[in-house]
Design a protein around this motif. Sequence first.
Motif, PDB file in Angstrom:
ATOM      1  N   LEU A 132      34.820  29.253   3.614  1.00 41.41           N
ATOM      2  CA  LEU A 132      34.886  30.704   3.468  1.00 41.41           C
ATOM      3  C   LEU A 132      33.871  31.184   2.423  1.00 41.41           C
ATOM      4  O   LEU A 132      33.165  32.179   2.635  1.00 41.41           O
ATOM      5  N   GLU A 133      33.810  30.464   1.331  1.00 37.67           N
ATOM      6  CA  GLU A 133      32.828  30.806   0.289  1.00 37.67           C
ATOM      7  C   GLU A 133      31.407  30.680   0.823  1.00 37.67           C
ATOM      8  O   GLU A 133      30.548  31.529   0.537  1.00 37.67           O
ATOM      9  N   ALA A 134      31.170  29.665   1.611  1.00 35.29           N
ATOM     10  CA  ALA A 134      29.832  29.482   2.188  1.00 35.29           C
ATOM     11  C   ALA A 134      29.507  30.626   3.137  1.00 35.29           C
ATOM     12  O   ALA A 134      28.378  31.154   3.134  1.00 35.29           O
ATOM     13  N   GLU A 148      26.759  35.733   4.186  1.00 35.02           N
ATOM     14  CA  GLU A 148      26.803  37.171   4.464  1.00 35.02           C
ATOM     15  C   GLU A 148      26.108  37.945   3.351  1.00 35.02           C
ATOM     16  O   GLU A 148      25.333  38.881   3.603  1.00 35.02           O
ATOM     17  N   LYS A 149      26.395  37.568   2.143  1.00 34.75           N
ATOM     18  CA  LYS A 149      25.775  38.244   0.994  1.00 34.75           C
ATOM     19  C   LYS A 149      24.269  38.069   1.026  1.00 34.75           C
ATOM     20  O   LYS A 149      23.513  39.009   0.809  1.00 34.75           O
ATOM     21  N   MET A 175      22.508  37.469   3.692  1.00 30.11           N
ATOM     22  CA  MET A 175      21.981  38.233   4.836  1.00 30.11           C
ATOM     23  C   MET A 175      21.925  39.718   4.487  1.00 30.11           C
ATOM     24  O   MET A 175      21.003  40.415   4.873  1.00 30.11           O
ATOM     25  N   ASP A 176      22.966  40.200   3.789  1.00 29.52           N
ATOM     26  CA  ASP A 176      22.975  41.595   3.396  1.00 29.52           C
ATOM     27  C   ASP A 176      21.802  41.894   2.463  1.00 29.52           C
ATOM     28  O   ASP A 176      21.141  42.932   2.579  1.00 29.52           O
ATOM     29  N   GLU A 177      21.559  40.988   1.525  1.00 30.04           N
ATOM     30  CA  GLU A 177      20.472  41.196   0.589  1.00 30.04           C
ATOM     31  C   GLU A 177      19.130  41.153   1.295  1.00 30.04           C
ATOM     32  O   GLU A 177      18.248  41.957   1.013  1.00 30.04           O
ATOM     33  N   THR A 178      18.947  40.236   2.219  1.00 30.21           N
ATOM     34  CA  THR A 178      17.680  40.131   2.938  1.00 30.21           C
ATOM     35  C   THR A 178      17.550  41.250   3.948  1.00 30.21           C
ATOM     36  O   THR A 178      16.468  41.708   4.239  1.00 30.21           O
ATOM     37  N   GLY A 179      18.701  41.739   4.477  1.00 27.41           N
ATOM     38  CA  GLY A 179      18.659  42.834   5.447  1.00 27.41           C
ATOM     39  C   GLY A 179      18.307  44.145   4.755  1.00 27.41           C
ATOM     40  O   GLY A 179      17.655  45.005   5.328  1.00 27.41           O
ATOM     41  N   ASP A 180      18.714  44.343   3.515  1.00 25.80           N
ATOM     42  CA  ASP A 180      18.468  45.572   2.773  1.00 25.80           C
ATOM     43  C   ASP A 180      16.996  45.655   2.369  1.00 25.80           C
ATOM     44  O   ASP A 180      16.439  46.725   2.294  1.00 25.80           O
ATOM     45  N   THR A 181      16.390  44.498   2.110  1.00 17.44           N
ATOM     46  CA  THR A 181      15.011  44.517   1.669  1.00 17.44           C
ATOM     47  C   THR A 181      14.070  44.702   2.837  1.00 17.44           C
ATOM     48  O   THR A 181      12.921  45.094   2.635  1.00 17.44           O
ATOM     49  N   ASN A 182      14.457  44.448   4.039  1.00 11.28           N
ATOM     50  CA  ASN A 182      13.586  44.621   5.192  1.00 11.28           C
ATOM     51  C   ASN A 182      13.572  46.019   5.591  1.00 11.28           C
ATOM     52  O   ASN A 182      13.703  46.959   5.706  1.00 11.28           O
TER      53      ASN A 182
END
Length: 188
Positions: free
Chosen positions: A171-173, A178-179, A181-188
Amino acid sequence: MLPLLSIRKIGLALSLLLLGGCAQMYSGYPDRYNDPYAQSDFDELLAFGDNMSKIPASSRTDVCRTLLKRQKNPPGPGIYLHLMVGRLLSESCGDIPKILSGLNAIPPGSLPDDRMQKLVAIHTEALKRLQNVSRKLGTLEHKQKTVQSVLESKESTGSKKNEAQLLREKLEAIRSMEKHMDETGDTN
């Protein structure tokens, strides 16, 4: 005179036949004189124990069954004395408390001699010790089962803990991914 003598002989013969027939009719009842287990002679008990110690366990079981069947009728002291000897050699010879109770019911004066009284005293103490060992063994077996069940429950709890720990790590992994992906998705 001769016919009267012949009639008496025939009458005597018929009477003997009738008595023989009656004796056979009642032969289903235990005959204490012909029943070797009804005897409570020291030498006979000693021979019984010696013979029983030399036979295989399956034959001992058969002898014990015979004794226990005879115990159902009003047993005499001889049956309890044979059960006493037999129980030391086979568990099939009945319950120790019942045998001890039967031995205690034998009137003290009915044991024929000093040797028999000593034999009964020795065997009675041996049966009491055997009974105590059986009780202790039963207690230890119960404790062992309890400990084993506790260990098994701890093992299953431990495996559940390991399984839960593994699920938490997964779950932590997933959250980390997700975190990320969210960070990389926000920067794109």
